[in-house]
Write an enzyme that holds these catalytic residues in place. Structure first.
Site, PDB file in Angstrom:
ATOM      1  N   HIS A  17       0.848  -1.207   0.000  1.00 55.62           N
ATOM      2  CA  HIS A  17       0.000   0.000   0.000  1.00 55.62           C
ATOM      3  C   HIS A  17       0.878   1.250   0.000  1.00 55.62           C
ATOM      4  CE1 HIS A  17      -2.881  -2.737   2.417  1.00 55.62           C
ATOM      5  NE2 HIS A  17      -3.444  -2.580   1.245  1.00 55.62           N
ATOM      6  N   LYS A  41     -17.226  -7.714   7.573  1.00 58.13           N
ATOM      7  CA  LYS A  41     -15.822  -8.156   7.615  1.00 58.13           C
ATOM      8  C   LYS A  41     -15.343  -8.229   9.048  1.00 58.13           C
ATOM      9  CE  LYS A  41     -13.674  -6.839   3.236  1.00 58.13           C
ATOM     10  NZ  LYS A  41     -12.575  -6.112   2.611  1.00 58.13           N
ATOM     11  N   ARG A  90      -1.598  -6.063  -8.422  1.00 59.20           N
ATOM     12  CA  ARG A  90      -0.491  -6.994  -8.171  1.00 59.20           C
ATOM     13  C   ARG A  90      -0.430  -8.101  -9.193  1.00 59.20           C
ATOM     14  NH1 ARG A  90      -2.703  -7.618  -2.178  1.00 59.20           N
ATOM     15  NH2 ARG A  90      -4.536  -7.462  -3.473  1.00 59.20           N
ATOM     16  N   SER A 127      -2.307  -8.004   2.943  1.00 61.43           N
ATOM     17  CA  SER A 127      -2.599  -7.858   4.378  1.00 61.43           C
ATOM     18  C   SER A 127      -2.964  -9.194   5.003  1.00 61.43           C
ATOM     19  CB  SER A 127      -3.741  -6.861   4.594  1.00 61.43           C
ATOM     20  OG  SER A 127      -3.367  -5.591   4.175  1.00 61.43           O
TER      21      SER A 127
HETATM   22  P1  ADP Z   1      -9.475  -4.380  -0.145  1.00 57.54           P
HETATM   23  O1  ADP Z   1     -10.165  -4.974   1.031  1.00 57.54           O
HETATM   24  O2  ADP Z   1     -10.253  -3.323  -0.856  1.00 57.54           O
HETATM   25  O3  ADP Z   1      -8.831  -5.372  -1.084  1.00 57.54           O
HETATM   26  P2  ADP Z   1      -6.797  -3.793   0.689  1.00 57.54           P
HETATM   27  O4  ADP Z   1      -6.442  -3.031   1.904  1.00 57.54           O
HETATM   28  O5  ADP Z   1      -6.431  -5.236   0.656  1.00 57.54           O
HETATM   29  O6  ADP Z   1      -8.331  -3.563   0.524  1.00 57.54           O
HETATM   30  O7  ADP Z   1      -6.203  -3.117  -0.612  1.00 57.54           O
HETATM   31  C1  ADP Z   1      -6.444  -1.780  -0.961  1.00 57.54           C
HETATM   32  C2  ADP Z   1      -5.765  -1.470  -2.290  1.00 57.54           C
HETATM   33  O8  ADP Z   1      -4.372  -1.674  -2.169  1.00 57.54           O
HETATM   34  C3  ADP Z   1      -6.211  -2.328  -3.459  1.00 57.54           C
HETATM   35  O9  ADP Z   1      -6.210  -1.534  -4.638  1.00 57.54           O
HETATM   36  C4  ADP Z   1      -5.139  -3.360  -3.568  1.00 57.54           C
HETATM   37  O10 ADP Z   1      -5.004  -3.862  -4.893  1.00 57.54           O
HETATM   38  C5  ADP Z   1      -3.937  -2.537  -3.190  1.00 57.54           C
HETATM   39  N1  ADP Z   1      -2.867  -3.384  -2.689  1.00 57.54           N
HETATM   40  C6  ADP Z   1      -2.918  -4.252  -1.679  1.00 57.54           C
HETATM   41  N2  ADP Z   1      -1.717  -4.861  -1.503  1.00 57.54           N
HETATM   42  C7  ADP Z   1      -0.899  -4.341  -2.451  1.00 57.54           C
HETATM   43  C8  ADP Z   1       0.463  -4.572  -2.829  1.00 57.54           C
HETATM   44  N3  ADP Z   1       1.230  -5.471  -2.225  1.00 57.54           N
HETATM   45  N4  ADP Z   1       0.956  -3.844  -3.840  1.00 57.54           N
HETATM   46  C9  ADP Z   1       0.173  -2.939  -4.459  1.00 57.54           C
HETATM   47  N5  ADP Z   1      -1.098  -2.704  -4.195  1.00 57.54           N
HETATM   48  C10 ADP Z   1      -1.640  -3.394  -3.196  1.00 57.54           C
END
Ligand code: ADP
Length: 153
Positions: A17, A41, A90, A127
């Protein structure tokens, strides 16, 4: 004012992120990080903790704002006058999922989604993987910013 909403769960914020947010800073006047509250969630970190970790990480960046949000992303964008949604990509599976949502969002609201490919060094981080490592005393520290600081989970 070019304002983007970066929506997500951020449970917790990871280096992935952070990579997307840092690279988006030159593209927008303001980036609002929308930390999702979804009653369906189960989160490991509370909304206060998730927000605090992000705020601490970007405390020296005036363009970054962090807020909780509920409900439809496009409605929240309208309420904060964000013309863009920012998302990270990703993998091919992210692409398929994100494309379907971006298509609906532009159709319903005219709000464009801007995608950045994650850097290869952080593309494997999610995450859910970090949470699994936290639960099982694995070594998660190199996957998250140092602002993610907590006693035990
Ligand atoms: P959600 O529950 O909406 O998937 P996340 O917190 O998992 O929320 O992700 C939010 C955003 O961050 C999404 O656009 C996701 O693709 C991006 N994201 C998550 N992990 C990565 C990563 N390792 N690299 C780049 N973008 C990421």
């Amino acid at each position: 004012m070019k304002r983007a909403l970066f929506p997500g769960s951020f449970d917790p914020i990871t280096n992935g992120h952070e990579n997307i947010i840092s690279r988006a800073i030159p593209l927008f006047d303001e980036i609002v990080i929308g930390v999702g509250i979804n009653s369906e969630k189960q989160y490991m970190f509370s909304i206060e903790e998730r927000i605090k970790f992000i705020e601490k990480n970007f405390e020296n960046h005036s363009k970054i704002k962090v807020t909780p949000y509920k409900g439809l992303t496009i409605e929240y964008c309208k309420s904060i006058k964000a013309q863009f949604i920012l998302r990270g990509l990703r993998s091919l599976s992210d692409f398929e999922y994100e494309k379907s949502i971006a298509d609906i969002n532009i159709e319903l609201s005219g709000i464009d989604t801007v995608f950045l490919f994650t850097s290869p060094k952080t593309s494997f981080i999610r995450s859910s993987l970090v949470r699994e490592l936290i639960r099982n005393n694995g070594n998660y520290k190199s996957l998250i910013p140092s602002s993610v600081n907590f006693s035990s989970k």
